[in-house]
Design a protein around this motif. Structure first.
Motif, PDB file in Angstrom:
ATOM      1  N   TRP A   1       0.819  -1.214   0.000  1.00  0.00           N
ATOM      2  CA  TRP A   1       0.000   0.000   0.000  1.00  0.00           C
ATOM      3  C   TRP A   1       0.851   1.262   0.000  1.00  0.00           C
ATOM      4  N   GLU A   2       2.110   1.125   0.411  1.00  0.00           N
ATOM      5  CA  GLU A   2       2.985   2.294   0.414  1.00  0.00           C
ATOM      6  C   GLU A   2       3.353   2.721  -1.000  1.00  0.00           C
ATOM      7  N   THR A   3       3.129   1.849  -2.005  1.00  0.00           N
ATOM      8  CA  THR A   3       3.420   2.243  -3.378  1.00  0.00           C
ATOM      9  C   THR A   3       2.461   3.325  -3.872  1.00  0.00           C
TER      10      THR A   3
ATOM     11  N   SER B   1      -6.028 -17.929 -11.159  1.00  0.00           N
ATOM     12  CA  SER B   1      -7.106 -17.245 -11.870  1.00  0.00           C
ATOM     13  C   SER B   1      -7.323 -15.837 -11.328  1.00  0.00           C
ATOM     14  N   GLU B   2      -7.311 -15.693 -10.003  1.00  0.00           N
ATOM     15  CA  GLU B   2      -7.530 -14.376  -9.397  1.00  0.00           C
ATOM     16  C   GLU B   2      -6.451 -13.386  -9.814  1.00  0.00           C
ATOM     17  N   VAL B   3      -5.212 -13.847  -9.808  1.00  0.00           N
ATOM     18  CA  VAL B   3      -4.117 -12.950 -10.175  1.00  0.00           C
ATOM     19  C   VAL B   3      -4.208 -12.568 -11.652  1.00  0.00           C
ATOM     20  N   GLU B   4      -4.435 -13.553 -12.510  1.00  0.00           N
ATOM     21  CA  GLU B   4      -4.543 -13.259 -13.939  1.00  0.00           C
ATOM     22  C   GLU B   4      -5.701 -12.297 -14.204  1.00  0.00           C
ATOM     23  N   SER B   5      -6.843 -12.515 -13.550  1.00  0.00           N
ATOM     24  CA  SER B   5      -8.001 -11.639 -13.764  1.00  0.00           C
ATOM     25  C   SER B   5      -7.709 -10.223 -13.290  1.00  0.00           C
ATOM     26  N   ALA B   6      -7.059 -10.109 -12.126  1.00  0.00           N
ATOM     27  CA  ALA B   6      -6.731  -8.776 -11.620  1.00  0.00           C
ATOM     28  C   ALA B   6      -5.737  -8.071 -12.527  1.00  0.00           C
ATOM     29  N   MET B   7      -4.782  -8.826 -13.084  1.00  0.00           N
ATOM     30  CA  MET B   7      -3.787  -8.223 -13.971  1.00  0.00           C
ATOM     31  C   MET B   7      -4.413  -7.685 -15.251  1.00  0.00           C
ATOM     32  N   VAL B   8      -5.278  -8.494 -15.872  1.00  0.00           N
ATOM     33  CA  VAL B   8      -5.872  -8.040 -17.128  1.00  0.00           C
ATOM     34  C   VAL B   8      -6.808  -6.864 -16.879  1.00  0.00           C
ATOM     35  N   ALA B   9      -7.515  -6.891 -15.749  1.00  0.00           N
ATOM     36  CA  ALA B   9      -8.395  -5.762 -15.421  1.00  0.00           C
ATOM     37  C   ALA B   9      -7.582  -4.499 -15.174  1.00  0.00           C
TER      38      ALA B   9
ATOM     39  N   SER C   1      -6.781   1.777  -9.692  1.00  0.00           N
ATOM     40  CA  SER C   1      -6.267   1.596  -8.334  1.00  0.00           C
ATOM     41  C   SER C   1      -6.876   0.366  -7.663  1.00  0.00           C
ATOM     42  N   SER C   2      -8.185   0.158  -7.847  1.00  0.00           N
ATOM     43  CA  SER C   2      -8.836  -1.008  -7.238  1.00  0.00           C
ATOM     44  C   SER C   2      -8.285  -2.308  -7.807  1.00  0.00           C
ATOM     45  N   ASN C   3      -8.063  -2.343  -9.107  1.00  0.00           N
ATOM     46  CA  ASN C   3      -7.515  -3.553  -9.722  1.00  0.00           C
ATOM     47  C   ASN C   3      -6.067  -3.779  -9.309  1.00  0.00           C
ATOM     48  N   LEU C   4      -5.327  -2.706  -9.079  1.00  0.00           N
ATOM     49  CA  LEU C   4      -3.972  -2.880  -8.581  1.00  0.00           C
ATOM     50  C   LEU C   4      -3.991  -3.445  -7.161  1.00  0.00           C
ATOM     51  N   VAL C   5      -4.925  -2.978  -6.348  1.00  0.00           N
ATOM     52  CA  VAL C   5      -5.099  -3.564  -5.013  1.00  0.00           C
ATOM     53  C   VAL C   5      -5.405  -5.059  -5.138  1.00  0.00           C
ATOM     54  N   ALA C   6      -6.272  -5.405  -6.097  1.00  0.00           N
ATOM     55  CA  ALA C   6      -6.621  -6.806  -6.313  1.00  0.00           C
ATOM     56  C   ALA C   6      -5.404  -7.622  -6.759  1.00  0.00           C
ATOM     57  N   VAL C   7      -4.526  -7.006  -7.567  1.00  0.00           N
ATOM     58  CA  VAL C   7      -3.298  -7.697  -7.984  1.00  0.00           C
ATOM     59  C   VAL C   7      -2.440  -8.018  -6.763  1.00  0.00           C
ATOM     60  N   TYR C   8      -2.189  -7.011  -5.935  1.00  0.00           N
ATOM     61  CA  TYR C   8      -1.360  -7.229  -4.748  1.00  0.00           C
ATOM     62  C   TYR C   8      -2.008  -8.220  -3.791  1.00  0.00           C
ATOM     63  N   LYS C   9      -3.332  -8.107  -3.649  1.00  0.00           N
ATOM     64  CA  LYS C   9      -4.053  -9.045  -2.790  1.00  0.00           C
ATOM     65  C   LYS C   9      -3.960 -10.460  -3.345  1.00  0.00           C
ATOM     66  N   GLY C  10      -4.109 -10.598  -4.665  1.00  0.00           N
ATOM     67  CA  GLY C  10      -3.991 -11.906  -5.287  1.00  0.00           C
ATOM     68  C   GLY C  10      -2.603 -12.502  -5.156  1.00  0.00           C
ATOM     69  N   LEU C  11      -1.594 -11.649  -5.157  1.00  0.00           N
ATOM     70  CA  LEU C  11      -0.218 -12.121  -4.996  1.00  0.00           C
ATOM     71  C   LEU C  11       0.102 -12.505  -3.557  1.00  0.00           C
ATOM     72  N   GLY C  12      -0.819 -12.224  -2.644  1.00  0.00           N
ATOM     73  CA  GLY C  12      -0.614 -12.627  -1.243  1.00  0.00           C
ATOM     74  C   GLY C  12       0.284 -11.688  -0.482  1.00  0.00           C
ATOM     75  N   GLY C  13       0.272 -10.422  -0.821  1.00  0.00           N
ATOM     76  CA  GLY C  13       1.115  -9.472  -0.100  1.00  0.00           C
ATOM     77  C   GLY C  13       0.412  -8.872   1.092  1.00  0.00           C
TER      78      GLY C  13
END
Length: 520
Positions: A65-67, A400-408, A469-481
């Motif tokens: 989130w600091e990014t 699947s979650e990570v791929e979906s968040a990335m494309v979004a 921004s929301s999809n980037l949050v989803a990317v980080y969340k999907g990556l398990g950070g």
């Protein structure tokens, strides 16, 4: 048989049983289930995807989130970590699992150990006759007392590894609860960030609505002036009034959504809604992150996502339960004994002559169980197989979650550029339409159309920026950070730990122990 000889025989039996205890426990030894392997992310490596803003370069995603470079967001995440009550529920379950592991360790030793003592005084009927034999009559003592003190113990030897499997299950369960805590922390940080992005988007939408109200009010005033001067008809006045009021009607809806979002954020922070205004202020902009986001490679995902680890540990726990169930098919070897002092009447209880002891070695085998034990083994094995499938499904879902968040994320970034151009053009068109209407070159319908298009374009731009921004949050969340911030920290706030320590003797179980608390 003398007491010393009996003791020697029992010691020999115990030694033989101890050798058996060293046998390999029955049941399956857990091995991580096979799972699909993904070598590269589609959105990062596809040539047709264009510049997505994603790179496979590995980078820590601890405090992702600091990014966004937003001090308010950083503060909100810190408060949520310290105060969220769902996270405290998960933390309490970690401490519960620690205690349960201690119980499992205790089962490796004599399961029943007790020190006891008693004093008994008894009087029997005087009408009971004396005891007689051929040579004499023995009077019956109708009143007597006895006293005793002793230590009793019983130990079911872990010949088939049932207790050791119990320790394995408890250890895996502890690691599972830690993984569940980490997963709750990943979800919490992601939800806080997503709500914060939504709140800022609503604040921007509110500002845009008010800006358009001012613009449309000026146009409505212009139509009224032209109507009063007989330059135009009442149609222009009524159309401008309708447009203005439609835009004004957006404000209460946005304000309602904004307050509801603040209320939801308050729950995540473990705070009351009244605090949100002081934390968030009345205005703000949607946070945006750096242009390039490092997402690493898929192989890192399985090590980083807590829900994947939790699914694996749930299967490991159940694997040990299969072994526990199988051990019931075999005989149980039990050692029991007691040692103490016993005396009657006024004799000295604490003298060498009062000593008493008992030792016993036995076997118990539950043979006539009508298939209950075998069917319990089958039931536990089926549960284990279900958890293997659940682990594999969790891995697939994670990919699947990570791929979906990335494309979004990648596609929403493209949308922002288009909508920025649209807003610029719409704003210029709206100004031209007003100028032409004022000069009598164009009718009011041009103003109506351009101002409607401007409001729609601005709303679309806000939504697209929010989605980035929301999809980037989803990317980080999907990556398990995010869960890594709890390392070297307690699982509950200090105030809660102090309350628990005051209420119950927890020993050192309330202190973080990385060797027991996690498999990381």
């Amino acid at each position: 048989m003398t007491r010393a000889r009996l003791h020697r025989r029992l010691i020999g039996t115990a030694l033989c049983a101890a050798l058996l205890v060293g046998c390999t426990p029955v049941g399956p030894d857990f091995v991580r289930p096979n799972s699909p392997v993904v070598k590269e992310w589609i959105e990062v490596n596809s040539p047709s995807a264009g510049p997505s803003g994603l790179t496979s370069r590995s980078a820590p995603v601890v405090k992702w989130w600091e990014t966004f470079n937003d001090p308010t967001l950083n503060k909100l995440v810190a408060e949520a970590y310290a105060q969220n009550l769902d996270l405290q529920v998960a933390g309490a379950r970690v401490l519960q699992a620690r205690a349960q592991l201690g119980i499992a360790f205790g089962e490796l030793y004599p399961q029943s150990q007790a020190i006891g003592g008693s004093i008994e005084r008894r009087q029997i009927s005087d009408n009971l006759g004396p005891i007689s034999d051929v040579n004499r009559i023995i009077p019956l003592d109708t009143e007597f007392s006895t006293s005793q003190v002793g230590f009793d113990a019983q130990w079911e030897l872990d010949v088939w590894g049932q207790q050791r499997r119990g320790v394995q299950a408890a250890r895996s369960n502890l690691a599972l609860q830690v993984a569940n805590y980490d997963d709750a922390l990943v979800t919490l940080t992601g939800d806080v960030a997503a709500l914060y992005v939504n709140i800022r988007a609503l604040q921007e939408s509110l500002a845009v609505a008010r800006e358009n109200i001012q613009l449309q009010q000026a146009s409505a005033d212009l139509t009224q002036l032209r109507f009063d001067n007989g330059v135009t008809t009442e149609l222009d006045v009524q159309e401008s009034t309708a447009l203005l009021n439609n835009t004004k009607a957006l404000v209460p809806e946005i304000e309602s959504d904004l307050q509801q979002a603040k209320n939801a954020l308050a729950v995540l922070l473990g705070a009351t809604p009244s605090r949100m205004t002081s934390l968030l202020g009345n205005s703000g902009r949607i946070p945006s992150a750096r242009s390039n986001v490092a997402v690493g490679v898929p192989a890192e995902l399985l090590r980083r996502r807590p829900d994947v680890r939790a699914a694996e540990l749930a299967a490991a726990t159940q694997s040990a339960e299969v072994g526990i169930a199988i051990a019931d098919l075999y005989p149980q070897f039990i050692l029991s004994g007691s040692i103490g002092l016993q005396a009657s009447g006024g004799r000295d209880l604490f003298s060498a002559a009062s000593s008493t002891s008992l030792a016993n070695a036995g076997v118990v085998w539950n043979v006539l169980n009508y298939g209950r034990i075998k069917n319990n083994v089958r039931a536990q094995d089926a549960a284990y197989q279900a958890l293997i499938a659940n682990y594999q499904n969790t891995v697939l879902t994670a990919y699947s979650e990570v791929e979906s968040a990335m494309v979004a994320y990648a596609q929403s970034r493209k949308q922002v550029g288009f909508y920025e151009n649209s807003v610029t053009a719409s704003r210029k068109a709206a100004q031209i339409a007003v100028d032409q209407y004022r000069d009598g070159i164009a009718d009011y319908s041009r103003i109506l159309n351009t101002q409607t298009a401007l409001l729609r374009s601005q709303a679309n731009l806000i939504e697209a920026r929010q989605q980035v921004s929301s999809n980037l949050v989803a990317v980080y969340k999907g990556l398990g950070g995010g869960w890594q911030i709890r390392q070297n920290q307690e699982f509950l706030p200090e105030t809660v730990l102090a309350e628990m320590a005051y209420r119950t003797d927890w020993g050192d179980l309330l202190q973080q122990d990385p060797t027991r608390a996690s498999l990381n």
